[in-house]
Design an enzyme around this catalytic site. Structure first.
Site, PDB file in Angstrom:
ATOM      1  N   ASP A  20       0.876  -1.173   0.000  1.00  0.00           N
ATOM      2  CA  ASP A  20       0.000   0.000   0.000  1.00  0.00           C
ATOM      3  C   ASP A  20       0.911   1.221   0.000  1.00  0.00           C
ATOM      4  O   ASP A  20       1.496   1.582   1.019  1.00  0.00           O
ATOM      5  CB  ASP A  20      -0.896  -0.017   1.243  1.00  0.00           C
ATOM      6  CG  ASP A  20      -1.718   1.270   1.408  1.00  0.00           C
ATOM      7  OD1 ASP A  20      -1.722   2.099   0.471  1.00  0.00           O
ATOM      8  OD2 ASP A  20      -2.345   1.442   2.471  1.00  0.00           O
ATOM      9  N   LYS A  82       2.912  11.299  -3.595  1.00  0.00           N
ATOM     10  CA  LYS A  82       1.902  10.571  -4.371  1.00  0.00           C
ATOM     11  C   LYS A  82       0.996  11.534  -5.141  1.00  0.00           C
ATOM     12  O   LYS A  82       0.502  11.210  -6.218  1.00  0.00           O
ATOM     13  CB  LYS A  82       1.060   9.700  -3.424  1.00  0.00           C
ATOM     14  CG  LYS A  82       0.048   8.791  -4.095  1.00  0.00           C
ATOM     15  CD  LYS A  82      -0.565   7.879  -3.053  1.00  0.00           C
ATOM     16  CE  LYS A  82      -1.655   6.997  -3.634  1.00  0.00           C
ATOM     17  NZ  LYS A  82      -2.198   6.082  -2.613  1.00  0.00           N
ATOM     18  N   ASP A 203     -12.820   5.935   2.332  1.00  0.00           N
ATOM     19  CA  ASP A 203     -11.389   5.974   2.669  1.00  0.00           C
ATOM     20  C   ASP A 203     -11.000   7.385   3.107  1.00  0.00           C
ATOM     21  O   ASP A 203     -10.828   8.277   2.285  1.00  0.00           O
ATOM     22  CB  ASP A 203     -10.582   5.540   1.438  1.00  0.00           C
ATOM     23  CG  ASP A 203      -9.083   5.448   1.715  1.00  0.00           C
ATOM     24  OD1 ASP A 203      -8.656   5.896   2.788  1.00  0.00           O
ATOM     25  OD2 ASP A 203      -8.354   4.932   0.849  1.00  0.00           O
TER      26      ASP A 203
END
Length: 616
Positions: A20, A82, A203
């Protein structure tokens, strides 16, 4: 006497790990005999902060050690990289304005980060986090790790996914599969064992919020809708509490410490610890001890929820929009999965439960659930798990040839399989009774640049004027990657079909080369497609004018009107073979304008013929 057999098949099999790669924290997991497990570091922590710092000697510091350098060496320390993966400088102006590190000058198509007089791309920075996870896995498992499954947000586009694979390659990992994070979370909970159903994955991470709605059918997850906020997460809650604490400290101590980095980090740590305790206690205190000076504030869960209610409410809007996009009401959601550390907060759980009218899954650690799902997918790929279907996507787009040698794509690359698409086409010639269906694969715009998969004829079409027939072409890829193509004349019901395996005979390198070539030639291909389409349009109007010139409607025009048509006709024919699609379309418009009277005459003639002998 009974015998037993020892299975040696797994002894030499390479271990595949699940990773992850998160915005705030990253984890690595593997499948052992009892199920998926997250791998801890030497300090026992399973979380690796996604922070990378460049040391004076040119080496990289990663994780918790790099977090300590955010204060003292912020210009050499990168976090939340990211957000920058696979994006251009123009795409991330809003994000980069908030970062202490800077984008190197000249970064446009590919972002480069300036650290200590050197430049690095986002994949190179992410590779350092992946390398840390790789080393952690090797130390724990006692063997070399070279293959991985990595999770990505469901909304990541091709460029962002490719950048993630590039990061893996730089880190010395072969990325066997990229799995959508909500799919991984669903796998971790074993929801793929349901035959059918709809799953909502909520999430709420440290810096981002995502909501994904998935449809599950026979073990395969299809993303129905995604939404979210890339600037909303647990950090907003921390910052809200931090602002309150700093304001009260300034009042009590008679000193503003908001510009003292060390003091702010000390207070931040205290408010985060208090926030975490309030998830399981009704009352706690924020305790700060900074260089002998103390600050304490009691906080109840009720007050805490009042402080953060608007932040939690901001997550519900994207959830409602995702349901609208998926065409669903809350009653249509079968399962709700919670991901991200901030979903431990009771107010978040109750808000999600109220919105979806279902109790969400919270049994697994929300920080670990995506990594655990990645480990399940890794076990599927390695053959350690046999009773699950392989999650897959189409590596290249699939389509058919249309007029002008142009490709019309029906199923685009990276579509989750099974996948299907239907489109209606027509004929280009009067009285046409059969159509050649040419199935193609690739990312280029023209037939000559794509891979031919199959050809078949659809015969027995009712003869009709060009453009009147309706031919329905349907593409269907099953869970095994087999493509079925069928073509049916909607008027007569005549149908033909063919089956092919699109991935047969193609290596991963060939697929990547085809995709890379499509990027390099994108501008050139698009221009060529526009020219081809303009010529097809020109062919249609030229054919129509030729027919009209042989009819009585042409005779009814004045000499001046006929001259105008001839002039426009000649001008179009002169530019027809050129490469300027704008000029071709301009001449088409001129011819269309000069033939309006001719078209009216033809319509009147047709109406008179139809009404001949009829009494009104």
């Amino acid at each position: 006497m009974s015998t037993f057999q020892i299975d040696f098949s797994n002894i030499n099999r390479k271990r595949i790990v699940g990773i992850d790669l998160g915005t705030t924290n990253s984890l690595v997991a593997f499948m052992d005999l009892t199920g998926p497990q997250v791998i801890p570091g030497a300090d026992g922590s399973v979380l690796v902060p996604s922070i990378v710092s460049l040391a004076d000697d040119g080496s990289f510091v990663v994780g918790d050690a790099a977090r300590q350098l955010l204060i003292d060496r912020s210009d050499r320390t990168v976090y939340s990289v990211k957000r920058l993966m696979g994006r251009g400088a123009a795409d991330v102006q809003e994000e980069t304005s908030l970062f202490p590190f800077r984008i190197a000058e000249g970064s446009e198509q590919v972002i480069r980060l300036a650290l200590g007089g050197r430049q690095f791309t986002p994949p190179e920075i992410s590779a350092q986090v992946l390398r840390e996870l790789k080393q952690r896995a090797e130390a724990y498992l006692g063997e070399e790790v070279t293959q991985a499954v990595i999770t990505v947000p469901a909304y990541f586009n091709d460029a962002q996914r490719q950048a993630t694979k590039d990061a893996g390659r730089i880190a010395g990992l072969e990325v066997l599969r990229l799995v959508n994070e909500p799919t991984a979370a669903s796998l971790a909970y074993g929801l793929d064992k349901r035959n059918d159903g709809v799953v909502a994955v909520y999430d709420l991470g440290g810096g981002t919020f995502d909501i994904s709605i998935l449809r599950l059918h026979e073990g395969i997850f299809e993303v129905l809708a995604t939404n979210g906020d890339t600037h909303l997460g647990g950090d907003d809650i921390d910052n809200r509490l931090l602002a309150i604490a700093l304001e009260e400290i300034a009042s009590e101590w008679g000193e503003d410490i908001s510009r003292n980095g060390e003091a702010v980090q000390t207070v931040r740590r205290a408010v985060i610890e208090a926030k975490e305790r309030l998830s399981f206690l009704p009352l706690t205190a924020i305790d700060v001890d900074f260089k002998g000076r103390k600050y304490q504030r009691e906080m109840t869960r009720e007050i805490f929820e009042q402080i953060i209610k608007d932040i939690v409410d901001r997550t519900l809007g994207p959830c409602r929009q995702a349901m609208r996009d998926a065409g669903l009401e809350p009653e249509g959601i079968d399962e709700v999965v919670m991901v991200g550390g901030s979903t431990r907060i009771p107010l978040v759980r109750s808000a999600v439960s109220t919105l979806f009218r279902a109790k969400p899954h919270t049994e697994l650690n929300p920080d670990e659930v995506v990594a655990l799902g990645a480990a399940v997918q890794a076990a599927i790929l390695s053959g350690d798990v046999q009773d699950k279907l392989l999650l897959d996507v189409t590596p290249l787009s699939l389509g058919i040839e249309t007029m002008g040698g142009v490709v019309s794509k029906l199923i685009h690359r990276n579509s989750t399989i099974p996948a299907s698409a239907t489109e209606v086409f027509t004929t280009s010639v009067d009285g046409q009774q059969n159509v050649l269906i040419h199935v193609l694969q690739g990312e280029r715009e023209l037939v000559k640049d794509c891979r031919s998969l199959a050809r078949f004829d659809l015969k027995g079409i009712d003869p009709m004027p060009a453009g009147m027939a309706r031919i329905e072409v349907r593409f269907l890829i099953d869970a095994n990657g087999i493509l079925s193509v069928s073509a049916r004349d909607l008027r007569s019901g005549t149908e033909q079909s063919v089956e092919v395996k699109p991935s047969y005979g193609l290596t991963d390198e060939q697929v990547e080369a085809m995709i890379l070539e499509s990027y390099e030639k994108a501008e050139e291909d698009f221009a060529a497609r526009q020219v081809r389409e303009a010529r097809v349009e020109a062919d249609t109007i030229l054919s129509a004018v030729d027919k009209a010139r042989a009819s009585d409607a042409w005779i009814d025009l004045t000499d001046e009107e006929r001259s105008a048509v001839d002039l426009a006709l000649n001008e179009l024919q002169m530019v027809y073979h050129g490469e300027d699609h704008t000029l071709i379309r301009n001449r088409i418009e001129n011819l269309d304008g000069s033939t309006r009277k001719l078209a009216e005459n033809m319509m009147n003639t047709a109406v008179r013929a139809a009404l001949k002998g009829t009494k009104i």
